[in-house]
Design an enzyme around this catalytic site. Structure first.
Site, PDB file in Angstrom:
ATOM      1  N   ARG A  50      22.111 -21.104  44.961  1.00 29.94           N
ATOM      2  CA  ARG A  50      22.767 -20.493  46.047  1.00 29.94           C
ATOM      3  C   ARG A  50      22.147 -19.661  46.922  1.00 29.94           C
ATOM      4  NH1 ARG A  50      25.694 -16.040  45.854  1.00 29.94           N
ATOM      5  NH2 ARG A  50      26.508 -16.427  43.841  1.00 29.94           N
ATOM      6  N   TYR A 102      34.131 -29.184  71.316  1.00 34.44           N
ATOM      7  CA  TYR A 102      34.592 -29.822  70.120  1.00 34.44           C
ATOM      8  C   TYR A 102      35.883 -29.440  69.370  1.00 34.44           C
ATOM      9  CZ  TYR A 102      34.501 -31.310  65.373  1.00 34.44           C
ATOM     10  OH  TYR A 102      34.666 -31.959  64.164  1.00 34.44           O
ATOM     11  N   ASP A 174      25.231 -25.343  70.404  1.00 33.17           N
ATOM     12  CA  ASP A 174      25.558 -26.434  69.540  1.00 33.17           C
ATOM     13  C   ASP A 174      24.809 -27.621  70.286  1.00 33.17           C
ATOM     14  OD1 ASP A 174      26.550 -28.664  68.238  1.00 33.17           O
ATOM     15  OD2 ASP A 174      28.534 -27.895  68.086  1.00 33.17           O
ATOM     16  N   LYS A 199      25.106 -35.695  62.002  1.00 30.64           N
ATOM     17  CA  LYS A 199      25.023 -36.799  63.221  1.00 30.64           C
ATOM     18  C   LYS A 199      23.767 -37.096  63.367  1.00 30.64           C
ATOM     19  CE  LYS A 199      29.329 -35.656  63.795  1.00 30.64           C
ATOM     20  NZ  LYS A 199      29.430 -34.256  63.339  1.00 30.64           N
TER      21      LYS A 199
END
Ligand SMILES: Cc1ncc(COP(=O)(O)O)c(C=O)c1O
Length: 379
Positions: A50, A102, A174, A199
């Site tokens: 982690r 978004y 972004d 994406k």
């Protein structure tokens, strides 16, 4: 390495030397959750996956190189990446967000952070004057999407970063739609860049992931702390898939931009189309800024169908090659109806989008086939 080599070279090699023990040319997928220590506190840079994992570290190094950043951090989704950045805000802070943000970003900021006393102000980011006058003493951050989703509006990153810094705030971009191949916000003054790696970076609709890069040491410390404390980390195989996607990002993006250009020409002439949104159009309000800050204009195209929502829903239902689906940026072309799909979460907010709008994510199929598909759907 970033200063010496071009984008394509960095995408294939940065942070990825051949494996020191086996010579393997591809970074290994390190599944181990824990790492042997030679003595208490003496390790080879990894203790627990982690906190740090070699497959993730490789991807983080490549993404930092591609964005021209000092530090990269990978997360389990784009939203987790955004969340890690936003956790820097404190009670009473305000965030300026795009008026067509978004939907997921709006939901996180308005409905999650809103509950914790952090406010937001939707602003038309295409106007630096509007941003300057919306800036309040409580404003800490301007959150930029450019090109924006789904209207493909263009914000001037350099101008907005300047406004933020003059007022003691910061500026986050972004960069999901443009990718570092088309646009490098840190070089324009942004403090951090976030991505949905789901994406274009992954590029094949087979992995969900997120990235944040920055050269700000204090922000990097915050991100490492949140990444480890909240634990929204990607699995090693997911990191490998994004890593593999990055190697072909430039060639995919070149073709997706070229296909998008041809589709825009076709739609602009079509009688069933009222308006096309694409920053590559000279008539687009943000064309000059896009030309200055982007290498090309991207693979996303939106258009308003004449005949309103029923006509738009009809087009979305009738394409065969353009798959009706959410998401974007992969090899296959997608079509969607933002008002009822990706932007349904903003339907009753000031950010609601035109119900006659269709969004295309242009893929890599033969352009003649894509044009024929749109032609039959619009006929
Ligand atoms: C511009 C933009 N930012 C962030 C996200 C969120 O990314 P993810 O779905 O990987 O959490 C998306 C998802 O569609 C997006 O389009």
């Amino acid at each position: 390495m970033s200063d010496r080599f071009g984008f394509e070279t960095l995408a294939i090699h940065a942070g990825q030397p051949p494996d020191a023990t086996t010579g393997a040319v591809i970074p290994a997928v390190h599944l181990a959750t824990t790492y042997a220590q030679e003595a208490v506190g003496a390790n080879k840079g990894f203790e627990y996956s982690r906190t740090g994992n070699p497959s993730r570290a490789t991807l983080e190094a490549t993404m930092a190189a591609l964005e021209g950043a000092e530090h990269g951090f990978c997360f389990s989704s784009g939203m987790a990446a955004e969340d890690a950045v936003l956790r820097r805000l404190r009670l009473g802070d305000d965030v300026l967000i795009p008026a067509d943000a978004y939907g997921g970003t709006w939901r996180l900021i308005a409905r999650v952070y809103g509950e914790y006393g952090i406010s937001h102000t939707p602003v038309d980011l295409t106007s630096p004057d509007a941003v300057a006058s919306a800036w309040q003493p409580s404003t800490k951050l301007v959150w930029i999407e450019t090109p924006s989703n789904p209207l493909l509006r263009i914000a001037d990153i350099e101008a907005l970063a300047h406004i933020a810094h003059e007022r003691g705030g910061w500026c986050v971009v972004d960069n999901t739609f443009a990718t570092p191949y088309l646009q490098q916000p840190l070089s324009l003054g942004a403090d951090a860049v976030v991505h949905s790696a789901t994406k274009y970076l992954g590029g094949h609709s087979d992995v969900v992931g997120g990235v944040v890069v920055t050269s700000d040491a204090a922000l990097a410390e915050h991100l490492a702390f949140i990444q480890n404390s909240a634990g929204a980390v990607p699995g090693p195989f997911d990191c490998y898939l994004v890593q593999r996607g990055l190697k072909t990002l430039a060639v995919r993006m070149d073709r997706q931009c070229a296909n998008a250009r041809t589709i825009v020409e076709f739609l602009s002439e079509h009688p069933a189309v009222e308006r096309v949104c694409y920053p590559g159009l000279v008539s687009h309000a943000g064309h000059d800024v896009a030309k200055r800050q982007m290498r090309d204009f991207g693979g996303m195209v939106s258009f308003v169908v004449a005949g309103g929502e029923p006509a738009a829903l009809d087009v979305a239902a009738r394409t065969e090659l353009f798959t009706l689906a959410e998401s974007l940026g992969a090899v296959e072309s997608l079509i969607e109806h933002p008002a009822r799909m990706t932007h349904a979460s903003v339907a009753t907010s000031p950010l609601a989008v035109d119900a006659a709008l269709i969004r295309l994510s242009v893929g890599l199929e033969a352009i003649e086939d894509l044009l024929a598909d749109l032609g039959q759907a619009l006929s």
